[in-house]
Scaffold this motif. Structure first.
Motif, short mmCIF file in Angstrom:
data_model
loop_
_atom_site.label_atom_id
_atom_site.label_comp_id
_atom_site.label_asym_id
_atom_site.label_seq_id
_atom_site.Cartn_x
_atom_site.Cartn_y
_atom_site.Cartn_z
N PRO A 188 -35.37 4.84 45.07
CA PRO A 188 -36.60 5.52 44.65
C PRO A 188 -37.69 4.58 44.14
O PRO A 188 -38.88 4.92 44.21
N SER A 189 -37.31 3.41 43.63
CA SER A 189 -38.32 2.51 43.06
C SER A 189 -38.89 1.51 44.06
O SER A 189 -39.74 0.69 43.70
N GLN A 190 -38.48 1.57 45.30
CA GLN A 190 -38.86 0.53 46.26
C GLN A 190 -40.35 0.55 46.58
O GLN A 190 -41.00 1.59 46.58
N GLU A 191 -40.90 -0.64 46.85
CA GLU A 191 -42.26 -0.81 47.33
C GLU A 191 -42.21 -1.76 48.52
O GLU A 191 -41.54 -2.80 48.46
N ILE A 192 -42.90 -1.42 49.60
CA ILE A 192 -42.91 -2.24 50.80
C ILE A 192 -44.33 -2.65 51.12
O ILE A 192 -45.22 -1.81 51.25
N GLU A 193 -44.54 -3.96 51.24
CA GLU A 193 -45.88 -4.51 51.52
C GLU A 193 -45.85 -5.23 52.87
O GLU A 193 -45.14 -6.22 53.03
N PRO A 194 -46.61 -4.76 53.85
CA PRO A 194 -46.67 -5.47 55.15
C PRO A 194 -47.38 -6.81 54.97
O PRO A 194 -48.38 -6.92 54.25
N LEU A 195 -46.88 -7.83 55.65
CA LEU A 195 -47.50 -9.15 55.63
C LEU A 195 -48.19 -9.41 56.98
O LEU A 195 -47.80 -8.82 57.99
N PRO A 196 -49.19 -10.29 57.02
CA PRO A 196 -50.01 -10.47 58.24
C PRO A 196 -49.21 -10.87 59.48
O PRO A 196 -49.58 -10.53 60.60
#
Length: 345
Positions: A272-280
């Motif tokens: 539930p706490s996950q965060e996903i950030e796409p990289l270039p």
């Protein structure tokens, strides 16, 4: 359930519903086994009260209950549920869930297969043919029957809120069997196994137990109440998986996954706490707040060279220790490249 489990504290009148439910389950599971006297001893009530309970089940629920000559009571026929009308999306959702159940040993295969056939029968012919090619039922294993019995006993005790006594083998303590009394709060699947989460009287804390490590299980018939501070959602949010981790601090974990692994990670909700950030460049950065448990370390190792631990240092060290151990196991000497990578941190 053994007759030795029958000695319990007298239940109050407010718990009669629990007794009636258990009485019905007992008659269905152990036909002709219990006489009126034995049922009275089992529930710590008078034989007259058992007579009233049986009459209630006959009159109010329409159940046909008879007594075998010289034996105990039994249900002449098991109650049938009324027909259920489902819309196509609902039927498909249930069908998919039932098929997924085939993949976890312990769910009764015969009953589940019968339910699947009923679900398939209400589908249009073309869709039914298509699904028959798509789904292949898992063949029952030797674990199925053992798990089925334990799961049934745990679910029954959970529903009736009865403490269970179990002989449990803890893997981290050399599989030595230990007797415990546990209040089962919930039973959940995780991976290919089942776990019961509940209050452990031995440790005076909420603990998680793998069902397959339970050697002996007995319903003590002693009622319990779920502690008001317990929340299953909060319990699962504080850990990675289903294991209690109060002795470990919650840490900010940051991982970077390669372009190869990124789609597999991004399409799932792992926590539930996950965060996903796409990289270039197609990689992703994965952040989560959890205690760093051995199970999480194994999850990270599962992605091999496609994952890089950014933080915390403790997780990086554990991954490096495992990598060195693998090299030693296969007789491979550490290269300068490993040392260089380690020095570059």
């Amino acid at each position: 359930m053994s007759s030795g489990a029958a000695v319990i504290e007298r239940l109050g009148e407010g718990d009669r519903v629990a007794r009636l439910v258990d009485l019905l389950l007992t008659l269905a599971q152990f036909p002709k086994r219990y006489t009126r006297r034995e049922l009275a001893a089992r529930y710590q009530v008078s034989e007259r009260q058992i007579g009233k309970d049986l009459q209630f089940l006959r009159e109010r629920l329409g159940l046909v209950i008879e007594r075998a000559p010289g034996g105990g009571y039994y249900l002449v026929s098991v109650p049938r549920l009324p027909s259920l009308q489902l819309e196509l999306p609902q039927a498909l959702a249930l069908l998919l869930a039932a098929e997924a159940g085939h993949m976890i040993p312990g769910i009764p295969s015969q009953e589940l297969s019968a339910a699947l056939e009923r679900l398939r029968a209400i589908l249009p012919d073309k869709m039914r043919t298509l699904l028959e090619h798509a789904f292949q039922a898992r063949r029952p294993s030797r674990l199925d029957e053992q798990r089925r019995k334990r799961l049934f006993a745990l679910l029954e005790a959970m529903a009736l809120q009865h403490t269970v006594e179990m002989t449990y083998r803890t893997a981290s303590r050399g599989n030595q069997p230990v007797s415990r009394h546990v209040d089962p709060y919930c039973v959940v699947p995780f991976g290919r196994s089942w776990y019961v989460i509940g209050w452990c009287h031995l440790r005076s804390a909420v603990r998680t137990f793998k069902v397959d490590r339970i050697e002996h299980l007995r319903d003590t018939r002693v009622p319990f109440r779920v502690r008001p501070e317990f929340s299953l959602r909060e319990f699962l949010t504080k850990s990675w998986g289903v294991f209690e981790t109060r002795e470990l601090p919650t840490e900010e974990v940051e991982l970077e996954f390669s372009r190869t692994a990124a789609p597999w990670i991004a399409e799932e909700e792992w926590h539930p706490s996950q965060e996903i950030e796409p990289l270039p460049d197609g990689r992703i950065r994965f952040r989560v707040r959890i205690p760093v448990t051995p199970d999480f370390v194994r999850w990270v190792l599962n992605y091999g060279v496609d994952v890089t631990v950014v933080r915390p240092d403790s997780l990086r060290e554990q991954v490096l220790a495992q990598a060195r151990g693998i090299l030693r196991h296969y007789g491979v000497r550490e290269t300068g490249q490993l040392s260089t990578a380690e020095a570059a941190r």
